[in-house]
Enzyme design. Structure first.
Site, PDB file in Angstrom:
ATOM      1  N   LYS A  58       0.831  -1.212   0.000  1.00 15.41           N
ATOM      2  CA  LYS A  58       0.000   0.000   0.000  1.00 15.41           C
ATOM      3  C   LYS A  58       0.863   1.259   0.000  1.00 15.41           C
ATOM      4  O   LYS A  58       0.601   2.204  -0.755  1.00 15.41           O
ATOM      5  CB  LYS A  58      -0.932  -0.008   1.214  1.00 15.41           C
ATOM      6  CG  LYS A  58      -1.963  -1.136   1.197  1.00 15.41           C
ATOM      7  CD  LYS A  58      -2.667  -1.281   2.540  1.00 15.41           C
ATOM      8  CE  LYS A  58      -3.605  -2.498   2.541  1.00 15.41           C
ATOM      9  NZ  LYS A  58      -4.206  -2.748   3.863  1.00 15.41           N
ATOM     10  N   GLN A 102      -5.629  -1.928   9.728  1.00 12.39           N
ATOM     11  CA  GLN A 102      -5.102  -3.214   9.265  1.00 12.39           C
ATOM     12  C   GLN A 102      -5.602  -4.348  10.156  1.00 12.39           C
ATOM     13  O   GLN A 102      -5.436  -4.325  11.372  1.00 12.39           O
ATOM     14  CB  GLN A 102      -3.564  -3.186   9.282  1.00 12.39           C
ATOM     15  CG  GLN A 102      -2.928  -4.396   8.633  1.00 12.39           C
ATOM     16  CD  GLN A 102      -3.214  -4.484   7.148  1.00 12.39           C
ATOM     17  OE1 GLN A 102      -3.118  -3.489   6.436  1.00 12.39           O
ATOM     18  NE2 GLN A 102      -3.553  -5.669   6.673  1.00 12.39           N
ATOM     19  N   ASP A 127     -11.776   1.824   3.112  1.00 13.07           N
ATOM     20  CA  ASP A 127     -11.926   0.366   3.037  1.00 13.07           C
ATOM     21  C   ASP A 127     -13.390  -0.031   2.931  1.00 13.07           C
ATOM     22  O   ASP A 127     -13.706  -1.190   2.677  1.00 13.07           O
ATOM     23  CB  ASP A 127     -11.304  -0.286   4.279  1.00 13.07           C
ATOM     24  CG  ASP A 127      -9.979  -0.990   3.962  1.00 13.07           C
ATOM     25  OD1 ASP A 127      -9.703  -1.207   2.765  1.00 13.07           O
ATOM     26  OD2 ASP A 127      -9.244  -1.307   4.908  1.00 13.07           O
ATOM     27  N   ARG A 175     -19.867 -15.063   1.914  1.00 12.31           N
ATOM     28  CA  ARG A 175     -20.721 -13.931   2.304  1.00 12.31           C
ATOM     29  C   ARG A 175     -20.071 -13.053   3.370  1.00 12.31           C
ATOM     30  O   ARG A 175     -20.735 -12.453   4.198  1.00 12.31           O
ATOM     31  CB  ARG A 175     -22.058 -14.461   2.830  1.00 12.31           C
ATOM     32  CG  ARG A 175     -21.917 -15.458   3.974  1.00 12.31           C
ATOM     33  CD  ARG A 175     -23.265 -15.914   4.472  1.00 12.31           C
ATOM     34  NE  ARG A 175     -23.130 -16.949   5.501  1.00 12.31           N
ATOM     35  CZ  ARG A 175     -24.145 -17.521   6.135  1.00 12.31           C
ATOM     36  NH1 ARG A 175     -25.379 -17.149   5.838  1.00 12.31           N
ATOM     37  NH2 ARG A 175     -23.948 -18.446   7.053  1.00 12.31           N
ATOM     38  N   GLY A 273      -1.417 -12.704  -8.225  1.00 11.17           N
ATOM     39  CA  GLY A 273      -1.316 -11.920  -9.458  1.00 11.17           C
ATOM     40  C   GLY A 273      -2.640 -11.557 -10.077  1.00 11.17           C
ATOM     41  O   GLY A 273      -2.673 -10.951 -11.154  1.00 11.17           O
ATOM     42  N   GLY A 274      -3.752 -11.906  -9.409  1.00 14.39           N
ATOM     43  CA  GLY A 274      -5.059 -11.568  -9.965  1.00 14.39           C
ATOM     44  C   GLY A 274      -5.733 -10.481  -9.160  1.00 14.39           C
ATOM     45  O   GLY A 274      -5.587  -9.288  -9.429  1.00 14.39           O
ATOM     46  N   GLU A 385     -29.248  54.172  13.213  1.00 19.43           N
ATOM     47  CA  GLU A 385     -29.724  54.271  11.825  1.00 19.43           C
ATOM     48  C   GLU A 385     -29.760  52.933  11.084  1.00 19.43           C
ATOM     49  O   GLU A 385     -29.983  52.885   9.889  1.00 19.43           O
ATOM     50  CB  GLU A 385     -28.841  55.269  11.048  1.00 19.43           C
ATOM     51  CG  GLU A 385     -28.652  56.602  11.743  1.00 19.43           C
ATOM     52  CD  GLU A 385     -29.932  57.160  12.366  1.00 19.43           C
ATOM     53  OE1 GLU A 385     -30.978  57.169  11.679  1.00 19.43           O
ATOM     54  OE2 GLU A 385     -29.892  57.579  13.544  1.00 19.43           O
ATOM     55  N   LYS A 387     -27.276  50.182  11.019  1.00 16.29           N
ATOM     56  CA  LYS A 387     -26.089  49.592  10.382  1.00 16.29           C
ATOM     57  C   LYS A 387     -26.086  48.067  10.518  1.00 16.29           C
ATOM     58  O   LYS A 387     -25.771  47.361   9.565  1.00 16.29           O
ATOM     59  CB  LYS A 387     -24.811  50.173  10.985  1.00 16.29           C
ATOM     60  CG  LYS A 387     -24.490  51.584  10.571  1.00 16.29           C
ATOM     61  CD  LYS A 387     -23.082  51.987  10.936  1.00 16.29           C
ATOM     62  CE  LYS A 387     -22.712  51.669  12.344  1.00 16.29           C
ATOM     63  NZ  LYS A 387     -23.583  52.341  13.348  1.00 16.29           N
TER      64      LYS A 387
END
Length: 936
Positions: A58, A102, A127, A175, A273-274, A385, A387
Site C-alpha cells: 500500500k 489493518q 476500506d 458472504r 497476481g489476480g 440608523e 447599520k
C-alpha cells in the site's frame, strides 16, 4: 464439447492502469487546488509480518502515485479505547482523507473490529467497512459510499474481460462482510441476477453451473472445480491460502482449482497476481475519490450544498422577536458543513450556535481571501440608523438571492443596552440574526470570560499593593518564590520579569538583596492606576466607589470605579488579536499603572497574564450563527466604539475571508459613524490585520439627515416630530452635508463608497432621489435605496449588486497617518481631516501624558479617538458638518495590550446608567414553555 481457450486475467497489468488513472486524477485535483496532496493513514496494532507485507504494498503504491501515506503503528498492549482515540484524531486531521485499519489486530487486548470500523469517519472509510457505507452500498448509493476494495477490484476485473454484467447470471461463493456481501450488492446494482452461496447452501455445484460470472471468496483452497462451471464462465478467485506441499514448502492457492478450469472458463484470475494487486489499486482510487469529495465539501469554492430559509413577509411588519420566533434555524452542524467547515473545527453550544476553532486558519492558510466589505454610516441619532440591520440584509441579499458565498461578521451585544434603553442588537425586521434571544443573552459566555479576566487583574493590583505595604522584601520573596522540596524556582512568568529587569539569572538563590528588592517591589503609584473593575450592567452608582473599607484591609482604601465590561481593554485585545500566542503577549503587556519612578506596570509584572489567557481560551474563538434566511454570521468581540475601536474581531474576518473564497464576500460592521468606527477600522484594525477593504457601505436614513439639516431633537422613547414623518426636501438637502463629509472621509483611505439609504415607510421617492443624486455627485460609487427591514434580502438586492460592482474596483488604500509621527500630530491629522476641526487644544494633563508615553516608548502606536458619536465635533449638539472649531483633548490614555492610545475628547461615560423605564420592563418568560417575550 468444444475446445475453449481460457484467458488468464492479468491483475497486475490492470492494476497498473488503475494506478495511472489515479495519477491523472491527482493532476486534476492539483489544478483545482494548488499544492493539494491526498493522504491516507494505515493504523496497525502490533507487528504481524503478513500485515507488514500488505502495508508495504500500500505504501509503495501510494508513493508511486503521489499520495501521502502515513503508517501509525501501535503497541500490542493498545486498548480499544486508545485505538478509538487514535482514529478520532485522524478523523479530525484535514491532511488525512482516508483511514485504513489493518486487520487482524496483533493485540493482547480484546478489540471489537466492528466498533473500530464504525469509529472511522464515513467520508474517510476508504476500506468501505463501516455499517454506514455498507448500508449505502446495499441501497445502491454507489456515488455516496466507498465500496470495499477487493470487490471493487473484482468488478473492474470482470469488466476488463468485456463481459456484459447487465442481465448476466452471477454466483458469489462466500458472504463475508469484506468481500462476499459487498460483491453481491455490487453485481446486483449493476443489474446482474445474483445468488450467494455459503456454508449452509445445498447443491453448490448445481448453482454454480448456472452462472456466467463466478466470484469465489470463501477461503477454502481449490474448493471450486472446473466441472462445476458453466462453459465460458468468467471466474474471479479472491481466495489466497498458504498450503504446505512436498518438500515442506508452502504454496499459495485460491478458492478455485485453476488447472481444472482450463478449457472451460473463458477467463480466470490467477493466484497470486489476480485480485491481490487490484485490491491495492482500488484502495488508491478510493483515496483519490475521498480527496475529491473532501475538496468538494471543504474547499473555498462555491458552497453548492448551501440551503436558504424562505421568509413569509407580513404587512405591517411584526415585532423583531415575533419574526425571529417564526423562523426555525438550520441545525448549526448543517450550516457548518454548508460553508465547508470540518466537524473537528467546531465546538457545539447546543444545536443553533457553535464556536469555530482557530485550527481552521491553518487548514486554509493557502486559500485566497474573499472581498472585504465594511458597513459604516453617517453621524447617527440616538435612535441608531440601522447599520447592523443593513449588514445582515446585505448578507441575506448576497447569499440567499445572488447566491454568493457570504459571511457577516458582527459584534456581540452587551447586556447593558439589551436591558437598558437601546434593546437588542441582532438587527431588526426581516434582517436579523437568529435565535435572537441567544444572540442578545449570554451567547457563548465571551463577555463573562472578559469580566472574569478583567476583575482577576483588578484584584491582583490591589492585593499586590496590600502585600507590598505589609511585608519586608525577604518575606515577599519567600512567598512569591517559595521553597518546594528544598529548592526555589521561578515560574515562567516570573522569569519574564527577571529578564525585563536585566537580571541575567535563572536561579532564585543567586539573587542579591538589591535584585530581590527590584523583583518583589512593583511600587505601584495608586494615583496612576488606570485599570478598573467591570460589570456588564448599566449601573451608574458604580461610576465612583471606595474599596478597602473592611478592617482586614488595614485602612488601605482608595477611590476607583467600575466600567461596563465591553469597555475593558481585554475586549479590545480580543478584537485585535490574531492567535492564542498573540493574545497571551497582548494581555501580558497591558499597562495598568506606573511605579512611583514612572515605570509602566504590566499584567506580566503582576504575574497574572497566563491566567488571563486561560480564562480567554474559549472566548478567542468566534461564534457561528445564522440570519433569518440561513446565511452564516460570525459573532465575535464587542469593544466600545467611543473609547475603543468599535469593530468585531480580526480573527472572525480572517476566518470568514478564507471560508468564502476568492469570489465570496465578508461583510463586517464598524460602530457608529464613519468618523468614529470606520476611521478606527482603517487606521487600527487594518494595520494589525494587514487586510484591505474593497468597499465601504455608508448607511444613511432620512431621519438622521433631517436632524443634521437642523430638524428638532429626537430622543429614544419619545414620538418623532412631524418633520421626520413628512416630506421636507430643503431640510433634507441641508442635512446631506454630513453624508457628503463622510463620503469625503472614506475617500481619504482610497476605498469606493456605496451609500445605502435604509428605507423607512415615511420616506418618499423624491427624498430618495435627492439623496442618491447628491451622494453620487459628491464622490460615492453608487447610492441605493434598501428595504431589507421590511423585505429581508430581497429588499437589499440592488444594494448587493452595487456592492458587487464596487468590489471590482481596485482600491487605492492608504492610511491616514504614519505611525512614526509625534502623538500630537497624529491626533491633529484625524481632527482636521476626519472631523473638520481647525486645530486641537491639548490640556495640561494631555500634554503630560504625551511626554510620558513618548518617554515610555509608546509614541508609535495608532490613535483611537474617544469622542461623542452624535457629532463630527466634540459637541453632540453640533449637527451636520460643523466648521471653525477647535477640538479639545482633555486627557490621553494608553491601551498598550490592544495597541493604541486613546485621547479623550470631552467627558466619556464608561458605564451607562439605567433610564427611568429600562427595556427590562417588557422582558419576561413563560414559565411553562420557557418562551421569552418582550426582548425587542
Amino acid at each position: 464439447m468444444s475446445t475453449i481457450t481460457t484467458k488468464t486475467i492479468d491483475g497486475k497489468e490492470i492494476a497498473k492502469n488503475i494506478r495511472e488513472k489515479c495519477r491523472l486524477m491527482l493532476d486534476e485535483l492539483r489544478k483545482q487546488e494548488n499544492n493539494f496532496t491526498p493522504g491516507f493513514a494505515v493504523v496497525q496494532v502490533g507487528n504481524r509480518e503478513d500485515s507488514n507485507v500488505y502495508i508495504r504494498h500500500k505504501l509503495k503504491a501510494a508513493e508511486e502515485i503521489g499520495i501521502q501515506a502515513r503508517l501509525v503503528r501501535l503497541d500490542p498492549l493498545t486498548t480499544e479505547r486508545q485505538l478509538v482515540q487514535q482514529i478520532e484524531q485522524l478523523n479530525g486531521d484535514p491532511s488525512i482523507h482516508g483511514i485504513i485499519v489493518q486487520l487482524p489486530f496483533d493485540s493482547v487486548q480484546t478489540i471489537d473490529a466492528n466498533r473500530i470500523a464504525n469509529t472511522i469517519s464515513p467520508d474517510k472509510d476508504i476500506d468501505g467497512l463501516s455499517d454506514l457505507n455498507a448500508g449505502l452500498l446495499s441501497h445502491g448509493n454507489l456515488d455516496k459510499c466507498f465500496v470495499p476494495c477487493t470487490p471493487y477490484g473484482c468488478l473492474e476485473l470482470i469488466r476488463s474481460t468485456g463481459t456484459q454484467i447487465e442481465g448476466a447470471t452471477a454466483v458469489v461463493v462466500g458472504r463475508s462482510k469484506i468481500v462476499g456481501t459487498p460483491m453481491f450488492e455490487l453485481l446486483k446494482h449493476n443489474n446482474a441476477t445474483v445468488t450467494t452461496c455459503h456454508s449452509k447452501t445445498k447443491n453448490i455445484p448445481e448453482i454454480i453451473k448456472t452462472a456466467e460470472i463466478v466470484v469465489a471468496c470463501l477461503g477454502k483452497p481449490k474448493f471450486i472445480q472446473g466441472s462445476w462451471l458453466k462453459e465460458k464462465a468468467v471466474v474471479i478467485d479472491c481466495g489466497i491460502t498458504s498450503v504446505q506441499v512436498e518438500n515442506g514448502k508452502s504454496r499459495l492457492f485460491g478458492d478455485v482449482d485453476f488447472e481444472s478450469c482450463q478449457g472451460i472458463a473463458s477467463c480466470i484470475t490467477p493466484v497470486p497476481g489476480g485480485v491481490g494487486p487490484m485490491t491495492v489499486a482500488m484502495l488508491m482510487l478510493n483515496t483519490i475519490t475521498a480527496a475529491q469529495r473532501y475538496l468538494n465539501s471543504y474547499s473555498t469554492s462555491q458552497w453548492k450544498s448551501m440551503t436558504y430559509l424562505p421568509l413569509t413577509l407580513e404587512t405591517p411588519v411584526p415585532s423583531d422577536l415575533d419574526i425571529a420566533k417564526k423562523q426555525i434555524p438550520k441545525d448549526i452542524k448543517q450550516l457548518a458543513r454548508e460553508i465547508h467547515l470540518h466537524d473537528n473545527e467546531l465546538e457545539l453550544y447546543g444545536t443553533k450556535k457553535a464556536k469555530i476553532k482557530l485550527n481552521v486558519l491553518e487548514r486554509l492558510r493557502n486559500a485566497s481571501n474573499g472581498k472585504y466589505v465594511v458597513v459604516s454610516g453617517i453621524t447617527p441619532t440616538p435612535l441608531g440608523e440601522g447599520k447592523s440591520t443593513t449588514t445582515i440584509g446585505l448578507c441575506q441579499a448576497l447569499g440567499a438571492h445572488l447566491k454568493k458565498n457570504v459571511i457577516g461578521c458582527l459584534r456581540q451585544p452587551s447586556q447593558g443596552p439589551t436591558f437598558g434603553i437601546k434593546g437588542g442588537a441582532a438587527g431588526g425586521g426581516y434582517s436579523q440574526v437568529i435565535p435572537m434571544e441567544e444572540f442578545n443573552l449570554h451567547l457563548t459566555g465571551d463577555i463573562h470570560a472578559i469580566t472574569a479576566a478583567n476583575n482577576l487583574l483588578a484584584a491582583q493590583i490591589d492585593a499586590r499593593m496590600f502585600h507590598e505595604n505589609t511585608q519586608t522584601d525577604q518575606a515577599l520573596f519567600n512567598r512569591l518564590v517559595p521553597t518546594v522540596n528544598g529548592k526555589r524556582t521561578f515560574s515562567q512568568i516570573q522569569q519574564k520579569r527577571i529578564n525585563k529587569l536585566n537580571i541575567n539569572k535563572t536561579d532564585p538563590a543567586t539573587l542579591t538583596d538589591d535584585e530581590i528588592r527590584a523583583f518583589v517591589r512593583l511600587n505601584i503609584d495608586p494615583s496612576t492606576i488606570t485599570w478598573q473593575r467591570v460589570i456588564d450592567t448599566n449601573d451608574r452608582f458604580l461610576r465612583k466607589i471606595t474599596i478597602g473599607q473592611a478592617s482586614t484591609e488595614k485602612n488601605f482604601t482608595r477611590e476607583t470605579n467600575f466600567d461596563i465590561t465591553v469597555a475593558s481593554e481585554i475586549m479590545a485585545v480580543l478584537a485585535l488579536t490574531t492567535s492564542l500566542a498573540d493574545i497571551r503577549e497582548r494581555l501580558g503587556r497591558m499597562v495598568v499603572a506606573s511605579s512611583r519612578d514612572g515605570v509602566p506596570i504590566t499584567a506580566d509584572d503582576l504575574g497574572v497574564s497566563g491566567a488571563l489567557t486561560v480564562l480567554m481560551r474559549d472566548a478567542i474563538k468566534p461564534t457561528l450563527m445564522q440570519t433569518l434566511e440561513g446565511t452564516p454570521i460570525l459573532v465575535h468581540a464587542g469593544p466600545f466604539a467611543n473609547i475603543a475601536h468599535g469593530n468585531s474581531s480580526i480573527l472572525a474576518d480572517q476566518i470568514g475571508l478564507k471560508l468564502v473564497g476568492s469570489e465570496g464576500y465578508i461583510v463586517t460592521e464598524a460602530g457608529f459613524g464613519f468618523d468614529i468606527g470606520c476611521e478606527k477600522f482603517m487606521d487600527i484594525k487594518c494595520r494589525y490585520s494587514g487586510l484591505i477593504p474593497n468597499c465601504v457601505v455608508l448607511v444613511a436614513t432620512m431621519r438622521a439627515l433631517k436632524v443634521h439639516g437642523g430638524g428638532p431633537k429626537v430622543e429614544a422613547g419619545s414620538p418623532l416630530p412631524p418633520e421626520y414623518l413628512q416630506e421636507n426636501l430643503p431640510l433634507l438637502e441641508r442635512g446631506t452635508q454630513n453624508l457628503i463629509k463622510q463620503i469625503e472621509n472614506a475617500g481619504y483611505f482610497g476605498v469606493p463608497v456605496v451609500v445605502a439609504i435604509n428605507r423607512f415607510k415615511t420616506d418618499t421617492q423624491a427624498e430618495i432621489d435627492l439623496v442618491k443624486r447628491l451622494a453620487i455627485e459628491n464622490g460615492a460609487f453608487d447610492a441605493v435605496m434598501a428595504d431589507h427591514w421590511a423585505k429581508g434580502g430581497s429588499g437589499a438586492k440592488d444594494l448587493a449588486s452595487a456592492v458587487e460592482k464596487a468590489c471590482l474596483q481596485k482600491p487605492d488604500f492608504k492610511f491616514l497617518y504614519e505611525l512614526q509621527l509625534p502623538i500630537e500630530e497624529k491626533i491633529r491629522i484625524i481632527a482636521r481631516k476626519i472631523y473638520g476641526a481647525d486645530d486641537i487644544q491639548l490640556s495640561e494633563i494631555a500634554q503630560k501624558r504625551i511626554n510620558l508615553f513618548t518617554q515610555q516608548g509608546f509614541n508609535d502606536l495608532p490613535i483611537c479617538m474617544a469622542k461623542t458619536h452624535l457629532s463630527l465635533s466634540h459637541d453632540p449638539s453640533l449637527k451636520g458638518c460643523p466648521k471653525n472649531f477647535i477640538l479639545p483633548i482633555r486627557d490621553i490614555r494608553a491601551s498598550i495590550g490592544a495597541g493604541f492610545l486613546y485621547p479623550l475628547v470631552g467627558e466619556m461615560s464608561t458605564i451607562p446608567g439605567l433610564p427611568t423605564r429600562p427595556c427590562f420592563y417588557d422582558i419576561d418568560i413563560d414559565p411553562v414553555t420557557e418562551e421569552i417575550y418582550g426582548l425587542f
